[in-house]
Design a protein around this motif. Sequence first.
Motif, mmCIF file in Angstrom:
data_model
loop_
_atom_site.group_PDB
_atom_site.id
_atom_site.type_symbol
_atom_site.label_atom_id
_atom_site.label_comp_id
_atom_site.label_asym_id
_atom_site.label_seq_id
_atom_site.Cartn_x
_atom_site.Cartn_y
_atom_site.Cartn_z
ATOM 1 N N VAL A 292 0.900 -1.190 0.070
ATOM 2 C CA VAL A 292 0.186 0.209 0.041
ATOM 3 C C VAL A 292 0.869 1.203 -0.021
ATOM 4 C CG1 VAL A 292 -1.903 1.227 1.254
ATOM 5 C CG2 VAL A 292 -1.724 -1.238 1.273
ATOM 6 N N ASP A 293 0.773 2.099 -1.050
ATOM 7 C CA ASP A 293 1.913 3.252 -1.060
ATOM 8 C C ASP A 293 1.003 4.329 -1.659
ATOM 9 O OD1 ASP A 293 1.665 3.098 -4.061
ATOM 10 O OD2 ASP A 293 2.816 1.418 -4.048
ATOM 11 N N ARG A 294 1.890 5.543 -1.812
ATOM 12 C CA ARG A 294 1.315 6.620 -2.268
ATOM 13 C C ARG A 294 0.657 6.860 -3.667
ATOM 14 N NH1 ARG A 294 5.285 10.463 -3.978
ATOM 15 N NH2 ARG A 294 7.436 9.628 -3.749
ATOM 16 N N GLY A 295 1.236 6.001 -4.406
ATOM 17 C CA GLY A 295 0.886 6.011 -5.865
ATOM 18 C C GLY A 295 1.395 7.173 -6.504
ATOM 19 N N PRO A 296 0.852 7.960 -7.362
ATOM 20 C CA PRO A 296 1.321 9.132 -8.051
ATOM 21 C C PRO A 296 1.276 10.288 -7.291
ATOM 22 C CG PRO A 296 -0.958 8.733 -8.843
ATOM 23 C CD PRO A 296 -0.552 7.783 -7.962
ATOM 24 N N SER A 297 0.782 10.236 -5.905
ATOM 25 C CA SER A 297 0.814 11.467 -5.158
ATOM 26 C C SER A 297 2.209 12.185 -4.770
ATOM 27 C CB SER A 297 -0.200 11.336 -3.931
ATOM 28 O OG SER A 297 -0.039 12.311 -3.156
ATOM 29 N N PRO A 298 2.375 13.388 -4.667
ATOM 30 C CA PRO A 298 3.703 13.769 -4.130
ATOM 31 C C PRO A 298 4.055 13.678 -2.677
ATOM 32 C CG PRO A 298 2.290 15.616 -4.749
ATOM 33 C CD PRO A 298 1.690 14.486 -5.203
ATOM 34 N N TYR A 299 2.784 13.586 -1.970
ATOM 35 C CA TYR A 299 2.560 13.468 -0.363
ATOM 36 C C TYR A 299 2.818 12.154 0.156
ATOM 37 C CZ TYR A 299 0.299 18.044 -1.255
ATOM 38 O OH TYR A 299 -0.035 19.299 -1.731
ATOM 39 N N ILE A 300 3.431 11.927 1.496
ATOM 40 C CA ILE A 300 3.397 10.604 1.867
ATOM 41 C C ILE A 300 2.206 10.280 2.381
ATOM 42 C CG2 ILE A 300 5.949 11.311 2.833
ATOM 43 C CD1 ILE A 300 4.718 11.905 5.403
ATOM 44 N N ARG A 373 -5.783 0.943 6.858
ATOM 45 C CA ARG A 373 -6.621 1.835 6.380
ATOM 46 C C ARG A 373 -6.164 3.235 6.221
ATOM 47 N NH1 ARG A 373 -11.468 2.387 10.789
ATOM 48 N NH2 ARG A 373 -9.891 3.982 11.939
ATOM 49 N N VAL A 374 -6.950 4.041 5.207
ATOM 50 C CA VAL A 374 -6.190 5.237 4.690
ATOM 51 C C VAL A 374 -7.152 6.295 5.877
ATOM 52 C CG1 VAL A 374 -6.381 7.092 3.096
ATOM 53 C CG2 VAL A 374 -5.960 4.797 2.358
ATOM 54 N N SER A 375 -6.402 6.884 6.402
ATOM 55 C CA SER A 375 -6.804 7.911 7.490
ATOM 56 C C SER A 375 -7.583 9.019 7.012
ATOM 57 C CB SER A 375 -5.457 8.570 8.263
ATOM 58 O OG SER A 375 -5.987 9.734 9.161
ATOM 59 N N SER A 376 -8.503 9.463 7.395
ATOM 60 C CA SER A 376 -9.386 10.371 7.055
ATOM 61 C C SER A 376 -8.746 11.875 7.066
ATOM 62 C CB SER A 376 -10.598 10.477 8.026
ATOM 63 O OG SER A 376 -10.322 10.873 9.305
ATOM 64 N N GLN A 377 -7.717 11.856 7.820
ATOM 65 C CA GLN A 377 -6.826 12.938 7.778
ATOM 66 C C GLN A 377 -5.742 13.042 6.526
ATOM 67 O OE1 GLN A 377 -7.824 15.620 9.854
ATOM 68 N NE2 GLN A 377 -9.362 14.348 10.450
ATOM 69 N N ALA A 378 -5.701 12.080 5.726
ATOM 70 C CA ALA A 378 -4.519 11.995 4.712
ATOM 71 C C ALA A 378 -4.718 12.958 3.795
ATOM 72 C CB ALA A 378 -4.596 10.525 4.146
ATOM 73 N N ARG A 379 -3.674 13.214 3.217
ATOM 74 C CA ARG A 379 -3.617 14.242 1.965
ATOM 75 C C ARG A 379 -4.313 13.734 0.733
ATOM 76 N NH1 ARG A 379 1.352 18.581 2.439
ATOM 77 N NH2 ARG A 379 0.595 19.361 4.816
ATOM 78 N N ASN A 380 -4.004 12.534 0.708
ATOM 79 C CA ASN A 380 -4.310 11.726 -0.802
ATOM 80 C C ASN A 380 -4.766 10.273 -0.432
ATOM 81 O OD1 ASN A 380 -1.231 12.052 -0.225
ATOM 82 N ND2 ASN A 380 -1.689 9.935 -0.862
ATOM 83 N N SER A 381 -5.377 9.757 -1.349
ATOM 84 C CA SER A 381 -5.824 8.268 -1.194
ATOM 85 C C SER A 381 -4.343 7.559 -1.360
ATOM 86 C CB SER A 381 -6.633 8.101 -2.442
ATOM 87 O OG SER A 381 -6.251 8.064 -3.748
ATOM 88 N N ALA A 382 -4.418 6.425 -1.211
ATOM 89 C CA ALA A 382 -3.455 5.308 -1.528
ATOM 90 C C ALA A 382 -3.907 4.369 -2.438
ATOM 91 C CB ALA A 382 -3.137 4.575 0.046
ATOM 92 N N TRP A 383 -2.660 3.543 -2.815
ATOM 93 C CA TRP A 383 -2.825 2.489 -4.075
ATOM 94 C C TRP A 383 -2.130 1.313 -3.526
ATOM 95 C CZ3 TRP A 383 -4.934 3.258 -8.820
ATOM 96 C CH2 TRP A 383 -5.448 4.525 -8.886
ATOM 97 N N ALA A 384 -2.974 0.056 -3.552
ATOM 98 C CA ALA A 384 -2.628 -1.218 -3.102
ATOM 99 C C ALA A 384 -2.312 -2.166 -4.360
ATOM 100 C CB ALA A 384 -3.685 -1.862 -2.497
ATOM 101 N N SER A 385 -1.287 -2.729 -4.204
ATOM 102 C CA SER A 385 -0.706 -4.021 -5.235
ATOM 103 C C SER A 385 -0.774 -5.102 -4.636
ATOM 104 C CB SER A 385 0.259 -3.424 -6.181
ATOM 105 O OG SER A 385 1.299 -3.377 -5.404
#
Length: 440
Positions: A292-300, A373-385
């Motif tokens: 589970v990672d940040r994908g194309p987003s620049p944010y952690i 779980r992706v936090s509701s306070q996260a700046r971006n969604s996450a991506w899973a593989s």
Amino acid sequence: MASPLASPTSEPTSPRIRSPLVEDSNKPRMNRLLSMKYNQRSQLTFDSQGLYGPKAKLWESLPPPERKELVNVMIEDPGCGHHLWWVASPDAVLIMKKFKDPEVTKKFKELCSWIIEGDRMNTIVVEPSILEDPLVTEDDDFKNVRAKFKTWNDNAMSTVLRKVDLIICLGGDGTLLYTSSLFTKAIPPIMSISMGSLGFLTPFSYDSYPADIKRILNGGVSLTLRHRLDCKVMTKDKIDQYHGETCPMEAEEFLAPTVTSKFSALSLNPTNITIDKETESAHYLVMNEVVVDRGPSPYITNLEVFCNGRLITTVQADGIIVATPTGSTAYALAAGASVVHPSTPSMVICPICPHSLSFRPVVVPSGVEISIRVSSQARNSAWASFDGRNRTEIKHGESVVITTATSPVPSINNTGHVTDWFDSLAGCLHWNVREVQKGM
């Protein structure tokens, strides 16, 4: 001669188990649940009845002719001393090969001819793509062997694969990973022949395949049970339908919600919790790892990690890896995780480039449930593989639930589960390979 693929021989009703050719009255029948106890608080139970295809059975400790009463030990090792025995002669073999490799295709044809012309097994099961390969379909010298091929379509895939007795993989580690993904439940024993670039999971050489296959068909070879991860992507598709529904949970329970209840809290007040129902949108079995990672987003990422329903940490990093012991030598190794023997009942949790000096990888028992779980306070969604496939977006409040699957991959060893593993560490990863210090 064993029965054809359409009607495989069922297990005999005799109270004795049969070897490939003769029946030995000293071999007690494995007609019970194979219980693998990992620790005092977690236990996974695997049904040995038909666990490895229609004709393959597993024996603990020594092969049946040498089996004696075992002395009680303080620590039970569930992964060591497993051996393969047949209740009837194997009849159908699934042969998987590396994709789009003419040299592998040539050796694939040689192997198929050796099996059919030597009357070693009656049926060869192949992928549908094999029957579309010109190197296979346009070879007139191969047509008699090709006539023995069976394949499947989308509707009959599971029916055909259930009748496979043995699997032979020609390729690298990726071929083995793809093959395991075809089976959602019982998996026949797998012989992996190294024809890829690395071959950490492929202990057999193509040059010696005739002797190796004969040895496997005779039974008694060593097995390593490579456990897989059962992964579910939980999404919230029914927020409006369940909005306003309340559940009398205490605040302390909200801090550690259990995923198995399929409910997650959205808001908290002093007496009640407003909840939304979660639904399972995807289900995968993986042999190496879930990422589970940040994908194309620049944010952690901002991920909440739960173990058996308890919040254990918040991940602020490029992402997180949950790996099997087999996967500990893949992506997790590159991310700094420990190398774990595949027979060790565990899961490896490893951050990817964490924004913290103290965030180190940990190893947890395989009986636990991990939820990311992706936090509701996260700046971006996450991506899973999942084993590098099925890239899926995980939105705010959604989660990936990970447990140990109850259908391990029975990988056939060349020499032994310990020797093969250390040989792969030294030969493929050059583990502790250096010049020996000169004497004084």
